[in-house]
Each structure stands twice: as structure tokens, then as C-alpha cells.
Design a protein around this motif. Sequence first.
Motif, PDB file in Angstrom:
ATOM      1  N   PRO A 135      33.115  42.036  49.213  1.00  0.00           N
ATOM      2  CA  PRO A 135      33.932  40.824  49.117  1.00  0.00           C
ATOM      3  C   PRO A 135      34.668  40.791  47.783  1.00  0.00           C
ATOM      4  O   PRO A 135      34.179  41.321  46.779  1.00  0.00           O
ATOM      5  N   ALA A 136      35.846  40.207  47.787  1.00  0.00           N
ATOM      6  CA  ALA A 136      36.631  40.064  46.557  1.00  0.00           C
ATOM      7  C   ALA A 136      37.249  38.667  46.549  1.00  0.00           C
ATOM      8  O   ALA A 136      37.379  38.018  47.583  1.00  0.00           O
ATOM      9  N   THR A 137      37.619  38.226  45.378  1.00  0.00           N
ATOM     10  CA  THR A 137      38.209  36.902  45.211  1.00  0.00           C
ATOM     11  C   THR A 137      39.597  37.034  44.605  1.00  0.00           C
ATOM     12  O   THR A 137      39.794  37.822  43.686  1.00  0.00           O
ATOM     13  N   LEU A 138      40.532  36.250  45.097  1.00  0.00           N
ATOM     14  CA  LEU A 138      41.859  36.162  44.499  1.00  0.00           C
ATOM     15  C   LEU A 138      41.857  34.997  43.532  1.00  0.00           C
ATOM     16  O   LEU A 138      41.382  33.914  43.855  1.00  0.00           O
ATOM     17  N   LEU A 139      42.387  35.217  42.347  1.00  0.00           N
ATOM     18  CA  LEU A 139      42.439  34.165  41.335  1.00  0.00           C
ATOM     19  C   LEU A 139      43.870  33.918  40.900  1.00  0.00           C
ATOM     20  O   LEU A 139      44.677  34.838  40.839  1.00  0.00           O
ATOM     21  N   THR A 140      44.165  32.683  40.579  1.00  0.00           N
ATOM     22  CA  THR A 140      45.423  32.351  39.923  1.00  0.00           C
ATOM     23  C   THR A 140      45.077  31.573  38.661  1.00  0.00           C
ATOM     24  O   THR A 140      44.078  30.848  38.615  1.00  0.00           O
ATOM     25  N   PRO A 152      49.643  31.067  31.526  1.00  0.00           N
ATOM     26  CA  PRO A 152      49.741  32.518  31.328  1.00  0.00           C
ATOM     27  C   PRO A 152      48.777  32.983  30.246  1.00  0.00           C
ATOM     28  O   PRO A 152      48.479  32.258  29.300  1.00  0.00           O
ATOM     29  N   ILE A 153      48.289  34.180  30.421  1.00  0.00           N
ATOM     30  CA  ILE A 153      47.403  34.761  29.423  1.00  0.00           C
ATOM     31  C   ILE A 153      48.264  35.472  28.392  1.00  0.00           C
ATOM     32  O   ILE A 153      49.101  36.305  28.741  1.00  0.00           O
ATOM     33  N   GLU A 154      48.089  35.122  27.135  1.00  0.00           N
ATOM     34  CA  GLU A 154      48.868  35.756  26.075  1.00  0.00           C
ATOM     35  C   GLU A 154      47.964  36.702  25.304  1.00  0.00           C
ATOM     36  O   GLU A 154      46.789  36.434  25.090  1.00  0.00           O
TER      37      GLU A 154
END
Length: 95
Positions: free
Chosen positions: A58-63, A67-69
Motif C-alpha cells: 500500500p502507498a499513500t498520496l500526499l499533498t 511549498p517545501i523550500e
Amino acid sequence: YDQGILHTWLCNDLHDDAVRELGITTDNRGLLPDRTTADRLATWANARDDTEPVTWFPATLLTWDAPIETTFVPVVTARPTPAPAPWWQRLADLF
């Protein structure tokens, strides 16, 4: 998605079988509803002998909300080697 050793249940036509045999449903975006369902699907796919020879997990999609700097700059010490051709392309090249 089908790239290298990563596969989804769609690239192996497992979706229809999972819906029929396990009663699995997806949300309005086509995603599994929870981790328990994903675990059940992965266990079922690993027990089959008609799928790609990979380990299903199983895998998870993340948002992210922001934004990551980063200040890190990639360091390249050698020219990258080209990725190998997919297994199906290597097989097609034999004929």
C-alpha cells in the motif's frame, strides 16, 4: 502507474477483479478509501500468480499546503547513467 518495479492495480487489470472478488470500492477520485482496504488489496495481489513479479504494497498520496523550500543544491559528481529500457521494451527488441 507502471514504472520499473512500481505498479498499480490498474496496470495489471486488478481493479475489476478486486471489485468483483473483494468488493473494493474507490472514492470519487478513484483512490482507495483507507489503509485497511489498501492492505487487504496488497495481500490479495501478492497471493495471485497472474500479476507482474513484484511485491505489492500500500502507498499513500500526499499533498502539501505550503511549498517545501530548501537551500540544498544537488551535487553531481559523475554523469548519470541512462535508465534501462523497460522490461517490455527489452522483450520487444528481441523480436
